[in-house]
Write a protein that holds these residues in place. Sequence first.
Motif, PDB file in Angstrom:
ATOM      1  N   VAL A 331     -10.202  -3.734 -29.165  1.00 19.79           N
ATOM      2  CA  VAL A 331      -9.788  -4.304 -30.452  1.00 19.79           C
ATOM      3  C   VAL A 331      -9.446  -3.144 -31.374  1.00 19.79           C
ATOM      4  O   VAL A 331     -10.239  -2.216 -31.540  1.00 19.79           O
ATOM      5  CB  VAL A 331     -10.934  -5.103 -31.113  1.00 19.79           C
ATOM      6  N   ASP A 332      -8.249  -3.188 -31.989  1.00 18.74           N
ATOM      7  CA  ASP A 332      -7.845  -2.072 -32.840  1.00 18.74           C
ATOM      8  C   ASP A 332      -8.550  -2.103 -34.200  1.00 18.74           C
ATOM      9  O   ASP A 332      -8.958  -1.068 -34.705  1.00 18.74           O
ATOM     10  CB  ASP A 332      -6.319  -2.068 -33.032  1.00 18.74           C
ATOM     11  N   GLU A 333      -8.710  -3.264 -34.807  1.00 17.13           N
ATOM     12  CA  GLU A 333      -9.494  -3.329 -36.048  1.00 17.13           C
ATOM     13  C   GLU A 333     -10.520  -4.433 -35.856  1.00 17.13           C
ATOM     14  O   GLU A 333     -10.216  -5.617 -35.979  1.00 17.13           O
ATOM     15  CB  GLU A 333      -8.585  -3.582 -37.258  1.00 17.13           C
ATOM     16  N   VAL A 334     -11.744  -4.021 -35.550  1.00 21.78           N
ATOM     17  CA  VAL A 334     -12.766  -4.974 -35.148  1.00 21.78           C
ATOM     18  C   VAL A 334     -13.128  -5.932 -36.286  1.00 21.78           C
ATOM     19  O   VAL A 334     -13.551  -7.067 -36.053  1.00 21.78           O
ATOM     20  CB  VAL A 334     -13.973  -4.214 -34.555  1.00 21.78           C
ATOM     21  N   ALA A 335     -12.904  -5.484 -37.536  1.00 24.14           N
ATOM     22  CA  ALA A 335     -13.194  -6.363 -38.684  1.00 24.14           C
ATOM     23  C   ALA A 335     -12.350  -7.634 -38.606  1.00 24.14           C
ATOM     24  O   ALA A 335     -12.784  -8.704 -39.027  1.00 24.14           O
ATOM     25  CB  ALA A 335     -12.915  -5.618 -39.987  1.00 24.14           C
ATOM     26  N   GLU A 336     -11.170  -7.535 -38.033  1.00 29.46           N
ATOM     27  CA  GLU A 336     -10.292  -8.706 -37.899  1.00 29.46           C
ATOM     28  C   GLU A 336     -10.944  -9.833 -37.127  1.00 29.46           C
ATOM     29  O   GLU A 336     -10.687 -10.993 -37.394  1.00 29.46           O
ATOM     30  CB  GLU A 336      -9.037  -8.308 -37.111  1.00 29.46           C
ATOM     31  N   ILE A 337     -11.756  -9.479 -36.145  1.00 26.38           N
ATOM     32  CA  ILE A 337     -12.355 -10.561 -35.353  1.00 26.38           C
ATOM     33  C   ILE A 337     -13.813 -10.834 -35.739  1.00 26.38           C
ATOM     34  O   ILE A 337     -14.332 -11.881 -35.409  1.00 26.38           O
ATOM     35  CB  ILE A 337     -12.257 -10.295 -33.827  1.00 26.38           C
ATOM     36  N   LEU A 338     -14.453  -9.892 -36.467  1.00 24.46           N
ATOM     37  CA  LEU A 338     -15.882 -10.096 -36.737  1.00 24.46           C
ATOM     38  C   LEU A 338     -16.232 -10.308 -38.207  1.00 24.46           C
ATOM     39  O   LEU A 338     -17.369 -10.670 -38.517  1.00 24.46           O
ATOM     40  CB  LEU A 338     -16.700  -8.922 -36.181  1.00 24.46           C
ATOM     41  N   ASP A 339     -15.284 -10.079 -39.104  1.00 23.35           N
ATOM     42  CA  ASP A 339     -15.589 -10.250 -40.532  1.00 23.35           C
ATOM     43  C   ASP A 339     -15.679 -11.746 -40.856  1.00 23.35           C
ATOM     44  O   ASP A 339     -14.749 -12.505 -40.577  1.00 23.35           O
ATOM     45  CB  ASP A 339     -14.474  -9.589 -41.364  1.00 23.35           C
ATOM     46  N   LYS A 340     -16.833 -12.124 -41.453  1.00 25.34           N
ATOM     47  CA  LYS A 340     -17.049 -13.568 -41.693  1.00 25.34           C
ATOM     48  C   LYS A 340     -16.637 -13.994 -43.094  1.00 25.34           C
ATOM     49  O   LYS A 340     -16.696 -15.186 -43.410  1.00 25.34           O
ATOM     50  CB  LYS A 340     -18.526 -13.894 -41.469  1.00 25.34           C
ATOM     51  N   THR A 341     -16.237 -13.041 -43.934  1.00 26.39           N
ATOM     52  CA  THR A 341     -15.947 -13.428 -45.324  1.00 26.39           C
ATOM     53  C   THR A 341     -14.777 -14.411 -45.389  1.00 26.39           C
ATOM     54  O   THR A 341     -13.745 -14.211 -44.750  1.00 26.39           O
ATOM     55  CB  THR A 341     -15.616 -12.195 -46.205  1.00 26.39           C
ATOM     56  N   GLY A 342     -15.007 -15.478 -46.200  1.00 24.30           N
ATOM     57  CA  GLY A 342     -13.964 -16.481 -46.437  1.00 24.30           C
ATOM     58  C   GLY A 342     -13.755 -17.460 -45.292  1.00 24.30           C
ATOM     59  O   GLY A 342     -12.797 -18.237 -45.316  1.00 24.30           O
ATOM     60  N   LEU A 343     -14.648 -17.445 -44.288  1.00 25.75           N
ATOM     61  CA  LEU A 343     -14.457 -18.365 -43.149  1.00 25.75           C
ATOM     62  C   LEU A 343     -15.217 -19.679 -43.363  1.00 25.75           C
ATOM     63  O   LEU A 343     -16.215 -19.730 -44.092  1.00 25.75           O
ATOM     64  CB  LEU A 343     -14.948 -17.708 -41.850  1.00 25.75           C
ATOM     65  N   THR A 344     -14.744 -20.736 -42.717  1.00 27.31           N
ATOM     66  CA  THR A 344     -15.454 -22.018 -42.783  1.00 27.31           C
ATOM     67  C   THR A 344     -16.703 -21.927 -41.906  1.00 27.31           C
ATOM     68  O   THR A 344     -16.837 -20.985 -41.097  1.00 27.31           O
ATOM     69  CB  THR A 344     -14.560 -23.157 -42.226  1.00 27.31           C
TER      70      THR A 344
END
Length: 446
Positions: A331-344
């Motif tokens: 994964v090139d930017e892991v925050a893209e798949i693991l950042d939970k901010t703003g998710l349902t």
Amino acid sequence: MDNRKRNLLEQETQRRYLLLLFQTGLKEIWTDQYRLKVLVLYLLTVLLFSIIRPWDLAYSGPDIFDAVSRIAFSLCFPFLVFGGLAVLILWAGTPSKAKSIQNNLQRIGLVNHAGETPLLVAVRTEESDDMHSRMTVLEFLACGVPKSVWEDKRADIETALNIHIADIRESDGKRRIQLYTVPATDELPKLLPWKDAYLRDAFPACKLVLGESLLGPVTLDLNLIPHVLLGGGTGSGKSVLLKLMLMQCLKQPNIQVTIADFKGGVDFGSPWRKHPNCKLILDRETLLCYLDDVTEKLEQRKDILGKVERRDIYDYNRHEPIPMDRIVFAVDEVAEILDKTGLTKEEKEQVARIENRLSTIARQGRAFGIHLFLSTQRPDANILSGQIKNNIGYRICGRADHVLSSIILDNTDASDKILHDAQGRFLTGDGTVFQAYWFDDTKKMF
Ligand SMILES: Nc1ncnc2c1ncn2[C@@H]1O[C@H](COP(=O)(O)OP(=O)(O)OP(=O)(O)O)[C@@H](O)[C@H]1O
Ligand SMILES: [Mg+2]
């Protein structure tokens, strides 16, 4: 410690040092042509003197004073010969500039409790098999100055001796210290274009070649280092390095690569998409299915290896007729798949499941040939859980400030050792600074 005791210690150290130089000198004379020639010349001169006996020629008559000095000289001659021989052997064993190097170390206070500096016992040149590096190794008798002190004073030593220190190692137990150095004027190049020839040693050992340090090529063996965490500020060169690693994986026939790119795959163009061993994942649902598959495969491999009593995939592939593929998930930017901010709530649950699968792979993947290459600008705790991070032993950090360096490497070294405008310059967890190979994935790769 009083002066008398200090002097006694100094004398004892000097005696030990002289003995060592003498032993080295004997070895040097047999191995070094130049020194051997000097010795032969000396012995021939001695032989000539003992045949001609010039002190006899000078003898002019029965003068008592002349006779005494002649006898005295012929008695002293053997001692002069052996004295000269000892000096010559010491000269052969003494590294050039030993005294001035020791004086410089004394000036910066690199001394033991008795005030003695470490003693230089050997200087040798080591050439690495690529043409970018040529090391001079300075070997010292540590004289009780531990490696940690050398490391603390590294910058002082570099200035005092006008060198770059690429590495500090112990040898002969902890008695000797070796400084791997290059002249202060040598620097890592700012651009090192990738060449396919660098891959020559990689297959089938599953080695990736990342770049070059002052010590030579920096490689990564997937058998020893299963997962990689790549961090660093924006523009530090993470994507280029990650692609360099993935390109090398795809050049090896037994590695399957899957890349998660939630930006619609714009970063990975047609060469990646068309490669039969490379798969792109563009959304969370597919990623979850994929990770479920991989964890299932991990369990299956566990059973298979258990049944045939193989330790790990390396052992299995060496002995079984049909080898297992390695699986790399990147994964090139892991925050893209693991950042939970703003998710349902539902999306957060999906992310939690992704995290859980990654954590299993990070913990157990090594033996079963399942690898994680995760790259991110900032792997702090709300992005990458401690469970995943702690199981990724190999960390690489690009240019970073103190805080970022501490998050990635658990120390502030990247901020101290990498210039703030450097691109493609990285520091590994073991303290190696390297320039990553520059690689352009818009050109033909495969
Ligand atoms: N190995 C390298 N050698 C020389 N220059 C490099 C190297 N790697 C990257 N660069 C330069 O740095 C630029 C940024 O690289 P890259 O996109 O890999 O950074 P990044 O760390 O992924 O940034 P971001 O976090 O913003 O995605 C590249 O366009 C290139 O000009
Ligand atoms: Mg990037």
